[in-house]
Design an enzyme around this catalytic site. Structure first.
Site, PDB file in Angstrom:
ATOM      1  N   LYS A 262       0.837  -1.203   0.000  1.00  0.00           N
ATOM      2  CA  LYS A 262       0.000   0.000   0.000  1.00  0.00           C
ATOM      3  C   LYS A 262       0.869   1.250   0.000  1.00  0.00           C
ATOM      4  CE  LYS A 262      -3.759  -2.380   2.194  1.00  0.00           C
ATOM      5  NZ  LYS A 262      -4.629  -2.557   3.305  1.00  0.00           N
ATOM      6  N   ARG A 263       2.012   1.157   0.637  1.00  0.00           N
ATOM      7  CA  ARG A 263       2.892   2.349   0.737  1.00  0.00           C
ATOM      8  C   ARG A 263       3.483   2.745  -0.619  1.00  0.00           C
ATOM      9  NH1 ARG A 263       6.560   0.122   4.002  1.00  0.00           N
ATOM     10  NH2 ARG A 263       5.058  -1.415   4.722  1.00  0.00           N
TER      11      ARG A 263
END
Ligand code: GLU
Length: 502
Positions: A262-263
Site C-alpha cells: 500500500k505504501r
C-alpha cells in the site's frame, strides 16, 4: 448440479480493498462468467479483533464500481447463506464436533503461559516451537489425558480445538499453476481450528464454507500457498472432495523487486484503492476519484498476471468475460507499471462517446462556476479527447475554450514577439473581423496568407496566435479551437495580447 463452476472472493473486512484484492476478485469473476458459473462473495469476519468498520462496505462498493457483481453474497443471498462468517456459527459448531468425533481434531487445554514457556525454551535452543505429532503427548490435551479428565476440563476450563496433523508423512497437494506441492507433515503445526471463545479460525471456517458453498475452484493470492497443505488435510479429514486450487502470482512493485504494498502508492504516486477510503476523518482517494474509469482499471488489472495470448490489450469487461482462461495465467509475479496504468485509462477515454464526456465536462464547469455554451461541449471534448489521460484533467485541458488567458507564457512571449508584432496582430484582427464564414479552414487560410504577406515564418505566426488565444504554446488544434471560441472572443483575445505588448 454437480459440475457447476462456483468460485468465491473471500475478503476479510480488516481494511479497505486494495487493487491486489480487486484483481483476485476479478479473476474469480471472469472465470465464473466464462464458464457459466457462479461468483460468490463471502465475508470472512470471524476475527473480530481485526474487524474494521466500513471495510465490508468499501469492498462491496468497490466491486460494484467495477461492474463485478456477485451471483451470491451478503447483499444478495442465495441458497448457501449466510455469506458472512460471523453469522454462520452453527455451521462451524456442527462441523467441529464432526471432526472431533472422527478423530481429526482434539481438545487442547494448554494455557497461553504454558505454551509461551515452551516457545521460549525452543528459542533458546535456536528451534521453532511446533505442536504436533512429535510432541503433542507431552501437552495437556484430549489425546494425552484420560477421557474422564478431558470431560472435567471441558466443563471447567478454557480450551481450543486443534487439528490432528498426521504423523510423519509427505503431503502431496496440487495447485493448477504451480503443479505438485509437497510438504512434510513434521514441519506442520497442529493448527488451532476453534478458539477458546468458540469461534473458528480462518483455516477451519474457510474450508468448511468452501465445501458447504460447493466451491469448485479456489482462486486466491499466492500468500495463501503455505496454507494449502493444511486445507488439503482438512478436506481429507472430513472425507470431502477437494476443489481445484489456483494461487495467483504476486503483483510486484514498479521496480519489479518485491511485493507491491500500500505504501508504494504514495511513493510512486498512484492510487491503491478502487474507490475513496475514509477513515477517522482521513480521506484517501481511489482510482475513481483520481479520474480513472472503472473499465480501464479492470482492463489493466486483468493483464497483470493474465494474457489473452494475442497482442490485443484493450478489453471491455464483457470481452474479458469471453476471453478469460486459467491456462493463460502467468506463473510468475507481474510488475505493476503506473505509466501503463494511465495509458490504459487514456485508451478507454478515447472509447467514450462525446455525449458522455460532454456531460462530465459540464459537471466540472458547473463546479468551477464557469459559463459555457452547452451546444459546443461535444465539439470541445472531441478536440481535447486524445489528450485526456485522467478524467480529472478534463477541466485543465479545456478551460481556455471558456476563459481568456490570465497570463502569457513569458519564455514564448520573448521568443515570438518584436516591434512589428503589434502591427501584425492588428492586421489579423481586421482580417478575422472581415471573415464571412468563421470556420477553421478560412481561419487557417487567413493566417497562412498573412504570414506570407508579412514574410513571416508560418510556425512563428501560429505560436503567436496560440499565445494570444490560450496563453501557452500547448493545446488542441489551433484553427478548430479558434472556430469554437468564435469570432468575437478570438478577436478580443488577439487585441488583448496587442495591448499587453504595448
Ligand atoms: N479471508 C482470506 C483473505 O482475506 C481468504 C483467503 C482465501 O481466499 O482463501 O484473503
Amino acid at each position: 448440479m454437480d459440475n457447476k463452476i462456483r468460485v468465491r472472493f473471500a475478503p476479510s473486512p480488516t481494511g479497505p480493498l486494495h487493487i491486489g484484492g480487486l484483481r483476485t476478485a476479478l479473476f474469480n469473476y471472469l472465470f465464473a462468467k466464462k464458464n457459466n458459473g457462479d461468483f460468490l462473495v463471502r465475508i470472512e469476519d470471524t476475527d473480530q479483533t481485526r474487524y474494521v468498520p466500513g471495510s465490508e462496505k468499501h469492498i462491496l462498493d468497490s466491486l460494484a464500481w467495477c461492474g463485478i457483481s456477485p451471483d451470491e453474497g451478503p447483499e444478495n443471498e442465495g441458497k448457501h447463506g449466510p455469506y458472512r462468517q460471523s453469522e454462520r456459527g452453527l455451521v462451524y459448531e456442527k462441523h467441529i464436533s464432526m471432526l472431533i468425533s472422527n478423530g481429526g481434531a482434539y481438545y487442547a487445554f494448554d494455557t497461553k503461559e504454558e505454551l509461551e514457556k515452551e516457545r521460549k525454551l525452543c528459542e533458546k535452543e535456536g528451534k521453532t516451537f511446533i505442536y504436533n505429532a512429535s510432541n503433542r503427548l507431552r501437552f495437556k490435551n484430549s489425546l494425552s489425558l484420560s477421557s474422564k479428565k478431558t470431560k472435567e476440563l471441558i466443563e471447567n476450563q478454557n480450551y481450543v480445538v486443534r487439528f490432528k496433523t498426521p504423523e510423519k508423512r509427505e503431503i502431496t497437494c496440487y495447485d493448477v499453476l504451480k503443479g505438485k506441492v509437497v510438504v512434510d507433515s513434521l514441519v506442520m503445526d497442529d493448527k488451532v481450528l476453534f478458539k477458546a471463545d468458540r469461534t473458528p479460525t480462518y483455516h477451519f471456517a474457510n474450508v468448511v464454507d468452501d465445501n458447504k458453498m460447493e466451491i469448485s475452484h479456489v482462486i486466491r493470492g499466492e500468500e495463501w500457498l503455505p496454507s494449502l497443505a493444511l486445507h488439503w488435510l482438512l478436506y481429507d479429514a472430513f472425507g470431502w472432495k477437494k476443489p481445484k486450487f489456483i494461487h495467483l502470482p504476486l503483483i510486484l512493485k514498479p521496480t519489479g523487486k518485491g511485493k507491491l504494498s500500500k505504501r508504494d502508492g504514495d511513493k510512486f504516486g498512484f492510487p491503491v484503492f478502487p474507490i475513496m477510503w475514509k477513515n477517522q476523518g482521513k480521506i484517501i482517494e481511489g482510482y475513481k476519484e483520481k479520474g480513472f474509469l472503472a473499465e480501464a482499471t479492470v482492463n489493466f488489472l486483468a493483464l497483470l498476471g493474465w494474457n489473452p495470448g494475442t497482442d490485443k490489450e484493450i478489453f471491455k469487461l464483457r470481452e474479458l468475460e469471453v476471453e478469460f482462461s486459467l491456462k493463460k495465467l502467468n506463473n510468475s509475479g507481474a510488475r505493476f507499471d503506473p505509466d501503463k496504468n494511465v495509458w490504459f485509462n487514456q485508451q478507454h477515454i478515447q472509447l467514450l462517446s462525446e455525449s458522455v464526456l460532454a456531460k462530465f465536462l459540464e459537471g466540472e464547469l458547473t463546479k468551477e462556476n464557469v459559463l459555457y455554451d452547452k451546444k459546443k461541449l461535444p465539439s470541445i471534448v472531441r478536440l481535447i479527447r486524445p489528450r485526456i489521460r485522467l478524467l480529472s484533467e478534463i477541466f485543465s485541458l479545456s478551460f481556455y475554450f471558456f476563459e481568456p488567458p490570465k497570463t502569457y507564457n513569458e519564455k514564448a512571449l520573448k521568443k515570438l514577439t518584436d516591434q512589428k508584432t503589434d502591427l501584425f496582430l492588428t492586421k489579423i484582427v481586421a482580417l478575422f473581423s472581415d471573415l464571412k464564414v468563421f470556420n477553421s479552414k478560412n481561419i487557417q487560410n487567413t493566417l497562412e496568407n498573412s504570414a506570407k504577406d508579412s514574410s513571416l515564418v508560418f510556425g512563428k505566426v501560429l505560436g503567436l496566435i496560440r499565445l494570444a488565444i490560450i496563453g501557452e504554446l500547448s493545446g488542441a488544434d489551433l484553427f478548430q479551437t479558434i472556430e469554437l471560441i468564435g469570432k468575437k472572443n478570438s478577436v478580443k483575445r488577439i487585441k488583448d495580447l496587442a495591448s499587453f505588448l504595448k
